[in-house]
Design a protein around this motif. Sequence first.
Motif, PDB file in Angstrom:
ATOM      1  N   GLY A 238       7.067   7.284  -2.886  1.00  0.00           N
ATOM      2  CA  GLY A 238       7.573   8.481  -2.211  1.00  0.00           C
ATOM      3  C   GLY A 238       7.778   8.145  -0.745  1.00  0.00           C
ATOM      4  N   ASP A 239       7.375   9.054   0.116  1.00  0.00           N
ATOM      5  CA  ASP A 239       7.499   8.785   1.546  1.00  0.00           C
ATOM      6  C   ASP A 239       6.158   8.837   2.261  1.00  0.00           C
ATOM      7  N   ASP A 240       5.056   8.973   1.473  1.00  0.00           N
ATOM      8  CA  ASP A 240       3.766   9.188   2.128  1.00  0.00           C
ATOM      9  C   ASP A 240       2.585   8.421   1.523  1.00  0.00           C
ATOM     10  N   THR A 241       2.856   7.426   0.673  1.00  0.00           N
ATOM     11  CA  THR A 241       1.772   6.676   0.020  1.00  0.00           C
ATOM     12  C   THR A 241       2.153   5.207  -0.061  1.00  0.00           C
ATOM     13  N   ILE A 242       1.167   4.339   0.201  1.00  0.00           N
ATOM     14  CA  ILE A 242       1.361   2.911  -0.010  1.00  0.00           C
ATOM     15  C   ILE A 242       0.408   2.443  -1.103  1.00  0.00           C
ATOM     16  N   ARG A 243       0.882   1.463  -1.891  1.00  0.00           N
ATOM     17  CA  ARG A 243       0.103   1.002  -3.055  1.00  0.00           C
ATOM     18  C   ARG A 243       0.225  -0.507  -3.196  1.00  0.00           C
ATOM     19  N   LYS A 244      -0.895  -1.110  -3.640  1.00  0.00           N
ATOM     20  CA  LYS A 244      -0.874  -2.533  -3.974  1.00  0.00           C
ATOM     21  C   LYS A 244      -1.915  -2.813  -5.053  1.00  0.00           C
ATOM     22  N   LYS A 245      -1.546  -3.731  -5.962  1.00  0.00           N
ATOM     23  CA  LYS A 245      -2.462  -4.218  -6.992  1.00  0.00           C
ATOM     24  C   LYS A 245      -2.947  -5.597  -6.570  1.00  0.00           C
ATOM     25  N   PHE A 246      -4.265  -5.777  -6.544  1.00  0.00           N
ATOM     26  CA  PHE A 246      -4.901  -7.042  -6.208  1.00  0.00           C
ATOM     27  C   PHE A 246      -5.467  -7.647  -7.488  1.00  0.00           C
ATOM     28  N   HIS A 247      -5.275  -8.941  -7.681  1.00  0.00           N
ATOM     29  CA  HIS A 247      -5.708  -9.633  -8.904  1.00  0.00           C
ATOM     30  C   HIS A 247      -6.837 -10.609  -8.592  1.00  0.00           C
ATOM     31  N   PHE A 248      -7.777 -10.715  -9.545  1.00  0.00           N
ATOM     32  CA  PHE A 248      -8.922 -11.601  -9.404  1.00  0.00           C
ATOM     33  C   PHE A 248      -9.196 -12.290 -10.735  1.00  0.00           C
ATOM     34  N   LYS A 249      -9.937 -13.401 -10.692  1.00  0.00           N
ATOM     35  CA  LYS A 249     -10.216 -14.171 -11.903  1.00  0.00           C
ATOM     36  C   LYS A 249     -11.306 -13.555 -12.773  1.00  0.00           C
ATOM     37  N   THR A 250     -12.166 -12.714 -12.195  1.00  0.00           N
ATOM     38  CA  THR A 250     -13.239 -12.111 -12.993  1.00  0.00           C
ATOM     39  C   THR A 250     -13.367 -10.622 -12.684  1.00  0.00           C
ATOM     40  N   TYR A 251     -13.907  -9.913 -13.640  1.00  0.00           N
ATOM     41  CA  TYR A 251     -14.161  -8.483 -13.444  1.00  0.00           C
ATOM     42  C   TYR A 251     -15.214  -8.282 -12.363  1.00  0.00           C
ATOM     43  N   THR A 252     -16.157  -9.202 -12.262  1.00  0.00           N
ATOM     44  CA  THR A 252     -17.169  -9.107 -11.218  1.00  0.00           C
ATOM     45  C   THR A 252     -16.519  -9.125  -9.839  1.00  0.00           C
ATOM     46  N   LYS A 253     -15.504  -9.965  -9.653  1.00  0.00           N
ATOM     47  CA  LYS A 253     -14.800  -9.997  -8.364  1.00  0.00           C
ATOM     48  C   LYS A 253     -14.033  -8.695  -8.119  1.00  0.00           C
ATOM     49  N   VAL A 254     -13.481  -8.108  -9.175  1.00  0.00           N
ATOM     50  CA  VAL A 254     -12.822  -6.804  -9.048  1.00  0.00           C
ATOM     51  C   VAL A 254     -13.839  -5.777  -8.534  1.00  0.00           C
ATOM     52  N   LEU A 255     -15.020  -5.777  -9.142  1.00  0.00           N
ATOM     53  CA  LEU A 255     -16.062  -4.830  -8.725  1.00  0.00           C
ATOM     54  C   LEU A 255     -16.552  -5.123  -7.308  1.00  0.00           C
ATOM     55  N   ASP A 256     -16.724  -6.398  -6.975  1.00  0.00           N
ATOM     56  CA  ASP A 256     -17.128  -6.760  -5.611  1.00  0.00           C
ATOM     57  C   ASP A 256     -16.122  -6.225  -4.599  1.00  0.00           C
ATOM     58  N   PHE A 257     -14.855  -6.439  -4.880  1.00  0.00           N
ATOM     59  CA  PHE A 257     -13.792  -5.974  -3.993  1.00  0.00           C
ATOM     60  C   PHE A 257     -13.838  -4.455  -3.847  1.00  0.00           C
ATOM     61  N   ASN A 258     -13.932  -3.765  -4.962  1.00  0.00           N
ATOM     62  CA  ASN A 258     -13.992  -2.304  -4.933  1.00  0.00           C
ATOM     63  C   ASN A 258     -15.197  -1.811  -4.125  1.00  0.00           C
TER      64      ASN A 258
ATOM     65  N   THR B 222      -7.978   4.815  -6.560  1.00  0.00           N
ATOM     66  CA  THR B 222      -8.255   3.443  -6.985  1.00  0.00           C
ATOM     67  C   THR B 222      -8.218   3.360  -8.502  1.00  0.00           C
ATOM     68  N   THR B 223      -7.585   2.311  -9.018  1.00  0.00           N
ATOM     69  CA  THR B 223      -7.578   2.031 -10.449  1.00  0.00           C
ATOM     70  C   THR B 223      -8.126   0.632 -10.655  1.00  0.00           C
ATOM     71  N   LEU B 224      -9.201   0.531 -11.439  1.00  0.00           N
ATOM     72  CA  LEU B 224      -9.804  -0.762 -11.740  1.00  0.00           C
ATOM     73  C   LEU B 224      -9.487  -1.145 -13.167  1.00  0.00           C
ATOM     74  N   LYS B 225      -9.103  -2.396 -13.347  1.00  0.00           N
ATOM     75  CA  LYS B 225      -8.873  -2.958 -14.675  1.00  0.00           C
ATOM     76  C   LYS B 225      -9.625  -4.277 -14.771  1.00  0.00           C
ATOM     77  N   PHE B 226      -9.508  -4.921 -15.910  1.00  0.00           N
ATOM     78  CA  PHE B 226     -10.258  -6.143 -16.189  1.00  0.00           C
ATOM     79  C   PHE B 226     -10.126  -7.194 -15.090  1.00  0.00           C
ATOM     80  N   SER B 227      -8.924  -7.402 -14.577  1.00  0.00           N
ATOM     81  CA  SER B 227      -8.730  -8.443 -13.565  1.00  0.00           C
ATOM     82  C   SER B 227      -7.947  -7.944 -12.352  1.00  0.00           C
TER      83      SER B 227
END
Length: 126
Positions: free
Chosen positions: A35-55, A71-76
């Motif tokens: 839209g005109d008011d939101t920015i989004r990015k998906k960050f990828h990691f090798k493990t779910y633990t790193k996803v959780l650490d980042f979050n 925030t949306t968390l997935k496996f990697s």
Amino acid sequence: MASSLKLKVSQGEDAEYIQAEIQALVDNKGWELIGDDTIRKKFHFKTYTKVLDFNNVVGVRCKSVDHHPVTTLKFSSATFEWTTHTPPGLSSKDTKMANYCEERASEIGQVLPENAPSCKGSKAKA
């Protein structure tokens, strides 16, 4: 640099500064404007633990600055969406947190999407 994006900037913010910061995130860091008011990015990691650490690292900063994403968390991967609700639009809070995400993702070990494992248990490519 790409042409200027059409942004809704939060009242009281320096519109030129926000425009330049968002443009840099889109052009140089892989963020997308929703839209005109939101920015989004998906960050990828090798493990779910790193996803959780980042979050968790980003979450602690969110609490300290009183600014929270969708925030949306997935496996990697972890996807962050930043916008400011009051006053509505994009603000320096959003750009600061997007840049904070960039710094922490790099420290934690962000990988390219093709190097992240799928949830089917396949190993990440070296």
